[in-house]
Design a protein around this motif. Structure first.
Motif, PDB file in Angstrom:
ATOM      1  N   THR A  73      40.421  44.382  36.637  1.00 23.24           N
ATOM      2  CA  THR A  73      39.890  42.869  36.544  1.00 23.24           C
ATOM      3  C   THR A  73      39.893  42.413  37.832  1.00 23.24           C
ATOM      4  O   THR A  73      38.883  41.873  38.508  1.00 23.24           O
ATOM      5  CB  THR A  73      40.483  42.037  35.598  1.00 23.24           C
ATOM      6  OG1 THR A  73      39.993  42.439  34.311  1.00 23.24           O
ATOM      7  CG2 THR A  73      40.467  40.609  35.556  1.00 23.24           C
ATOM      8  N   ILE A  74      41.029  42.692  38.695  1.00 25.16           N
ATOM      9  CA  ILE A  74      41.321  41.980  40.079  1.00 25.16           C
ATOM     10  C   ILE A  74      40.305  42.653  40.937  1.00 25.16           C
ATOM     11  O   ILE A  74      39.926  41.799  41.779  1.00 25.16           O
ATOM     12  CB  ILE A  74      42.864  41.961  40.270  1.00 25.16           C
ATOM     13  CG1 ILE A  74      43.811  41.327  39.418  1.00 25.16           C
ATOM     14  CG2 ILE A  74      43.036  41.634  41.600  1.00 25.16           C
ATOM     15  CD1 ILE A  74      45.144  41.521  39.729  1.00 25.16           C
ATOM     16  N   VAL A  75      40.136  43.907  41.160  1.00 27.58           N
ATOM     17  CA  VAL A  75      39.119  44.308  41.990  1.00 27.58           C
ATOM     18  C   VAL A  75      37.748  43.958  41.715  1.00 27.58           C
ATOM     19  O   VAL A  75      36.745  44.246  42.734  1.00 27.58           O
ATOM     20  CB  VAL A  75      39.264  45.894  42.319  1.00 27.58           C
ATOM     21  CG1 VAL A  75      40.516  46.270  42.559  1.00 27.58           C
ATOM     22  CG2 VAL A  75      38.783  46.540  41.096  1.00 27.58           C
ATOM     23  N   SER A  76      37.686  43.441  40.484  1.00 27.08           N
ATOM     24  CA  SER A  76      36.299  42.942  40.166  1.00 27.08           C
ATOM     25  C   SER A  76      35.524  41.769  41.154  1.00 27.08           C
ATOM     26  O   SER A  76      34.576  41.654  41.289  1.00 27.08           O
ATOM     27  CB  SER A  76      36.215  42.485  38.797  1.00 27.08           C
ATOM     28  OG  SER A  76      36.173  43.724  37.783  1.00 27.08           O
ATOM     29  N   PHE A  77      36.803  41.025  41.602  1.00 26.52           N
ATOM     30  CA  PHE A  77      36.407  39.812  42.839  1.00 26.52           C
ATOM     31  C   PHE A  77      36.850  40.038  43.861  1.00 26.52           C
ATOM     32  O   PHE A  77      37.001  39.113  44.815  1.00 26.52           O
ATOM     33  CB  PHE A  77      36.640  38.617  41.915  1.00 26.52           C
ATOM     34  CG  PHE A  77      38.308  38.483  41.392  1.00 26.52           C
ATOM     35  CD1 PHE A  77      39.292  38.115  42.505  1.00 26.52           C
ATOM     36  CD2 PHE A  77      38.652  38.766  40.220  1.00 26.52           C
ATOM     37  CE1 PHE A  77      40.547  37.882  41.950  1.00 26.52           C
ATOM     38  CE2 PHE A  77      39.920  38.434  39.891  1.00 26.52           C
ATOM     39  CZ  PHE A  77      41.160  38.032  40.782  1.00 26.52           C
ATOM     40  N   SER A  78      37.427  41.292  44.286  1.00 25.90           N
ATOM     41  CA  SER A  78      37.728  41.691  45.696  1.00 25.90           C
ATOM     42  C   SER A  78      36.512  41.803  46.471  1.00 25.90           C
ATOM     43  O   SER A  78      35.396  42.329  46.087  1.00 25.90           O
ATOM     44  CB  SER A  78      38.794  42.881  45.759  1.00 25.90           C
ATOM     45  OG  SER A  78      38.854  43.202  46.987  1.00 25.90           O
ATOM     46  N   ARG A  95      37.516  48.234  45.945  1.00 25.71           N
ATOM     47  CA  ARG A  95      36.340  47.867  44.935  1.00 25.71           C
ATOM     48  C   ARG A  95      35.472  48.952  44.788  1.00 25.71           C
ATOM     49  O   ARG A  95      35.066  49.248  43.419  1.00 25.71           O
ATOM     50  CB  ARG A  95      35.748  46.665  45.396  1.00 25.71           C
ATOM     51  CG  ARG A  95      34.659  46.285  44.357  1.00 25.71           C
ATOM     52  CD  ARG A  95      33.698  45.033  44.974  1.00 25.71           C
ATOM     53  NE  ARG A  95      32.622  44.899  44.226  1.00 25.71           N
ATOM     54  CZ  ARG A  95      32.521  43.800  43.138  1.00 25.71           C
ATOM     55  NH1 ARG A  95      33.690  43.261  42.530  1.00 25.71           N
ATOM     56  NH2 ARG A  95      31.411  43.921  42.562  1.00 25.71           N
ATOM     57  N   ASP A  96      34.878  49.727  45.782  1.00 24.46           N
ATOM     58  CA  ASP A  96      33.874  50.742  45.480  1.00 24.46           C
ATOM     59  C   ASP A  96      34.396  51.779  44.642  1.00 24.46           C
ATOM     60  O   ASP A  96      35.244  52.501  44.834  1.00 24.46           O
ATOM     61  CB  ASP A  96      33.369  51.272  46.842  1.00 24.46           C
ATOM     62  CG  ASP A  96      32.450  50.113  47.442  1.00 24.46           C
ATOM     63  OD1 ASP A  96      32.380  48.969  47.112  1.00 24.46           O
ATOM     64  OD2 ASP A  96      32.194  50.536  49.015  1.00 24.46           O
ATOM     65  N   GLY A  97      33.547  52.402  43.779  1.00 28.37           N
ATOM     66  CA  GLY A  97      33.842  53.352  43.057  1.00 28.37           C
ATOM     67  C   GLY A  97      34.394  53.160  41.636  1.00 28.37           C
ATOM     68  O   GLY A  97      34.817  53.835  40.754  1.00 28.37           O
ATOM     69  N   PHE A  98      34.821  51.710  41.565  1.00 29.07           N
ATOM     70  CA  PHE A  98      35.678  51.345  40.058  1.00 29.07           C
ATOM     71  C   PHE A  98      35.061  50.738  39.042  1.00 29.07           C
ATOM     72  O   PHE A  98      35.653  50.030  38.186  1.00 29.07           O
ATOM     73  CB  PHE A  98      36.832  50.667  40.655  1.00 29.07           C
ATOM     74  CG  PHE A  98      37.650  51.689  41.496  1.00 29.07           C
ATOM     75  CD1 PHE A  98      38.477  52.829  41.076  1.00 29.07           C
ATOM     76  CD2 PHE A  98      37.809  51.409  42.856  1.00 29.07           C
ATOM     77  CE1 PHE A  98      39.070  53.478  41.918  1.00 29.07           C
ATOM     78  CE2 PHE A  98      38.626  51.989  43.566  1.00 29.07           C
ATOM     79  CZ  PHE A  98      39.246  53.109  43.155  1.00 29.07           C
ATOM     80  N   GLY A  99      33.725  50.410  39.225  1.00 24.96           N
ATOM     81  CA  GLY A  99      32.813  49.567  38.377  1.00 24.96           C
ATOM     82  C   GLY A  99      32.770  50.329  36.829  1.00 24.96           C
ATOM     83  O   GLY A  99      33.022  51.478  36.928  1.00 24.96           O
ATOM     84  N   PRO A 100      32.248  49.609  35.903  1.00 29.66           N
ATOM     85  CA  PRO A 100      31.467  48.164  35.905  1.00 29.66           C
ATOM     86  C   PRO A 100      32.740  47.362  36.084  1.00 29.66           C
ATOM     87  O   PRO A 100      33.964  47.570  35.599  1.00 29.66           O
ATOM     88  CB  PRO A 100      31.006  48.327  34.717  1.00 29.66           C
ATOM     89  CG  PRO A 100      31.451  49.277  33.734  1.00 29.66           C
ATOM     90  CD  PRO A 100      31.980  50.579  34.776  1.00 29.66           C
TER      91      PRO A 100
END
Length: 408
Positions: free
Chosen positions: A155-160, A166-171
């Protein structure tokens, strides 16, 4: 059958069993006291990072060790399924320490890590938005700033805005609006009827100890009041004495609704974090809606209570102010001599930018290591200094002398 041989095997190096999510400096520590550490070969180093502020009181502070030792002889874990005799005293002491810096009468929700505290604050703000403010279900939004660092959960890297984190950790988790840090007008423009909170670091640590304009926090506080939006201050790195005040928000006389705390709250001994803030907000988290097996455990409360007692004297904050003035004066001298491009910070906390044509931040940290000083780079040619608040002035000067030597 084909046998695969790793590069480590080819070179004869020992293959590490650790996942490669860190690239530490080439030093292996084995002993520490105060602001000094030693490696396995007996070399001594001044610790100018202090565990990213987790070691505000230095390594192995006697009062904190004594609190931990005494508690180890009694009980270390009960889980929150039961009470224990230090849980309420810890909450009372932390609430008393934080009360002057917060809106309303504070409650304390203990957790373990800083990221857990931020996740808890996000959940509390959303539920307050639905239960109290009346935001439509599943529509809550939170305004955050670019350059932020609040942890590394999904959740936190969602708005980093840090691509490496961040890259590679979605959705990614929806519900966040990112605006420029230090721009209060951008905060105002991002708020609408779905907004439940504004979540900000008073000073952005991971970004390089970035201090916002003087009017920023007062303006954001006023905007949140006008819009009936919670102001959440992430004080995990900046709080508990680092800036010369108990909490960094006190630099601008701003009272947030919630604060997230961590790092130094565990005294460098155990992970301890908490969300502290308005009772009417934290009371929305009723039994079953949130929890933690280790949050508020007896050992954590014993150490956390001892940390609060140290801060209640005001001595660590005073040292950070006095030594901080000296730190920034000496850094200004290095800037004037052309050795560093610029420096910034407050209290015993500084971000230093080196001319990228000369070296990277990593290269400077490697030079410092060779001179017996531990520091950490961030974002290219920037390094951070955050020594223990207990450091002697002579040791601080020694570290700064060695910084000058490393820049030549």
């Amino acid at each position: 059958m084909t046998t695969t041989v790793s590069r480590d095997q080819e070179s004869g190096a020992r293959r590490s069993s650790l996942a490669p999510n860190y690239a530490p400096l080439p030093v292996t520590l084995t002993w520490a006291s105060g602001a000094w550490v030693r490696d396995v070969e007996g070399r001594a180093y001044l610790d100018m990072l202090a565990g990213y502020s987790a070691l505000n009181f230095g390594h192995r502070h006697p009062a904190l060790l004594e609190a931990a030792r005494a508690q180890l002889e009694r009980i270390t874990l009960s889980s929150r399924a039961f009470g224990h005799d230090l849980l309420e005293p810890f909450a009372d002491a932390l609430a008393t320490l934080a009360a002057p810096a917060l809106r309303g009468t504070p409650l304390v929700l203990p957790m373990n890590t800083g990221a857990e505290a931020v996740e808890t604050a996000v959940k509390a703000a959303r539920k307050w938005g639905y239960d109290v403010k009346g935001v439509a279900p599943e529509q809550a939004t939170i305004v955050v700033a670019d350059g932020n660092f609040h942890g590394r959960t999904t959740t936190i890297v969602s708005f980093s805005t840090d691509h490496e984190a961040r890259d590679g950790f979605g959705p990614f988790t929806p519900g966040f609006r990112v605006v420029p840090y230090g721009d209060a007008d951008a905060v105002r423009a991002a708020i609408d009827e779905t907004t439940v909170a504004v979540l900000l670091e008073p000073i952005q640590g991971e970004q390089g100890v970035v201090v916002p304009p003087a009017g920023y926090w007062p303006a954001v506080r006023a905007i949140c009041d006008e819009a009936d939006v919670l102001l959440v201050a992430d004080e995990i790195q900046s709080g508990l004495g680092r800036t010369g005040t108990t909490f960094a928000c006190q630099l601008w006389d701003v009272q947030p609704d919630l604060m997230t705390l961590g790092k130094a709250l565990g005294g460098g001994i155990v992970p301890v974090s908490a969300v502290v803030g308005r009772s009417d907000v934290l009371e929305v988290l009723t039994p079953g809606t949130h929890g933690s097996t280790f949050g508020g455990n007896p050992l954590a409360c014993a150490v956390g209570l001892a940390v609060v007692e140290l801060l209640a004297t005001g001595d660590p904050q005073a040292r950070a102010r006095t030594l901080g003035e000296h730190l920034h004066s000496r850094l200004a001298t290095l800037t004037g001599a052309g050795l560093i491009a610029r420096s910034r910070g407050v209290g015993l906390w500084a971000g230093i930018d080196v001319d990228p044509a000369l070296m990277t931040g990593r290269e400077l940290c490697e030079r410092l290591l060779a001179h017996g000083v531990l520091a950490k780079d961030t974002h290219g040619s920037t390094i951070r200094l955050a020594p223990p608040l207990t450091i002697d002035r002579q040791d601080l000067d020694l570290a700064l002398d060695r910084l000058g030597q490393s820049l030549c």
